[in-house]
Scaffold this active site. Structure first.
Site, PDB file in Angstrom:
ATOM      1  N   SER A  85       0.831  -1.206   0.000  1.00  0.00           N
ATOM      2  CA  SER A  85       0.000   0.000   0.000  1.00  0.00           C
ATOM      3  C   SER A  85       0.863   1.252   0.000  1.00  0.00           C
ATOM      4  CB  SER A  85      -0.894   0.011   1.245  1.00  0.00           C
ATOM      5  OG  SER A  85      -1.497   1.272   1.431  1.00  0.00           O
ATOM      6  N   TYR A 139      -2.486  -0.220   9.966  1.00  0.00           N
ATOM      7  CA  TYR A 139      -2.645  -0.784   8.622  1.00  0.00           C
ATOM      8  C   TYR A 139      -1.337  -0.669   7.845  1.00  0.00           C
ATOM      9  CZ  TYR A 139      -4.037  -1.058   3.713  1.00  0.00           C
ATOM     10  OH  TYR A 139      -4.109  -1.389   2.379  1.00  0.00           O
TER      11      TYR A 139
END
Length: 335
Positions: free
Chosen positions: A127, A152
């Site tokens: 990501s 995350y």
């Protein structure tokens, strides 16, 4: 090829599965259809795949090691694309344990399954969040990513480290893909475009964080899928130019690579909202708020490594991409 796609009922996974099937690959979809967002949307994506020749499906979690290994053993994939994960920056502030379960334990199970079955290539979703507190723009894969600002992001950085370990120790070819703000038809309801569209059509105000001044490298889903396929087809080997005296996170003496997949054209959030308003034919009532914890002000992808190695870089404009999303949304929800 036989390709196992985890997260196949997800936003990117369903699009990818369709593309792989269209070119003649066999696909085993693997997804737990969890309730992080509306499972009916996941089921609707899956329902488009189930009738297609060459597609089969297993409903289970990455954390369920026995189920995962059974899926590997029955399907015997040649390559694996791991898109299943607990997504969402903001939710990771509320429920960090879910990210450890899916993104750490689950990813370890994937690595072990690939290691013991001689998988030719593991491609996995990282990501843009890994860039965290970095200020140098655009973000390049050669940059340090040691300062994540959400759980995350930390788990995605951990995935890259874990993948490198398996590439180094067991010669497992791995490629990590840092996705930049993916949007498009069949998208996730927790993402800004989906939330804004629903609220504008309902006549409700939209929450605009950082007063709309932050920028995002919005990337259309078809461009993401093309990047995934280009990298899936290119099995990495050791990087002959890698210098251990000047290490880079992007490659290694092991069969390991990391790439950015982004539109490399950051857009201010306010402009994104304007394009959406034009497509909907309605103005939004804006609730201007400060930047949220865990968010970063700007993202901007340097895709030169992707372009160099795959001869590809995303190019869909937000004007085109947002229009396609709105057309899909109105059709799917009948609005």
């Amino acid at each position: 090829m036989r390709v196992l796609v985890t997260g196949a009922a997800g936003f990117i996974g369903s699009h990818l599965s369709q593309r792989l099937l269209a070119r003649g690959d066999e696909v085993l979809g693997y997804d737990n259809l969890n309730a992080y967002y509306d499972p009916r949307l996941k089921q609707a994506r899956l329902d488009r795949l189930l009738p297609l020749e060459g597609f089969s499906f297993v409903q289970a979690s990455l954390e369920d090691r026995a189920a995962l290994e059974a899926a590997f053993d029955e399907f015997k994939p040649q390559r694996v694309v791991n898109l299943a994960a607990q997504a969402g920056v903001r939710y990771s502030l509320e429920n960090p344990q879910a990210y450890v379960d899916s993104n750490i334990v689950g990813f370890l199970n994937i690595l072990e399954a690939c290691r013991h079955r001689g998988i030719e290539h593991l491609v996995y979703a990282s990501s843009s969040s890994v860039y965290g507190a970095n200020k140098k723009l655009p973000f390049a894969v050669e940059d340090s990513v040691d300062h994540p600002v959400s759980m995350y992001a930390a788990t995605k950085k951990a995935n890259e480290l874990m993948a490198h370990t398996y590439s180094h120790l067991f010669n497992l070819p791995t490629t990590g893909l840092r996705f930049f703000t993916v949007y498009g038809p069949w998208g996730r309801p927790d993402m800004a475009l989906f939330l804004f569209t629903r609220k504008i059509l309902a006549g409700e105000p939209i929450d605009v964080f950082n007063h709309g001044h932050h920028t995002r490298d919005f990337t259309y889903v078809d461009d993401i899928v093309e990047g995934v396929i280009r990298t899936l087809d290119r099995v990495p080997g050791p990087d002959p130019t890698y210098d251990p005296l000047h290490p880079t996170p992007a490659s290694s003496t092991a069969p390991y690579r990391v790439y950015n997949i982004g539109n490399h054209q950051p857009v201010q959030l306010l402009r994104y909202i304007e394009v959406l308003e034009e497509c909907l034919g309605r103005k939004a009532e804006r609730n201007l708020l400060p930047l949220q914890a865990g968010d970063v002000p700007d993202t901007y992808a340097d895709v030169s490594a992707l372009q160099r190695d795959t001869d590809y870089s995303p190019s869909t404009s937000i004007e085109t991409g947002v229009r396609r999303f709105v057309d899909w949304y109105r059709d799917f929800y009948g609005t």
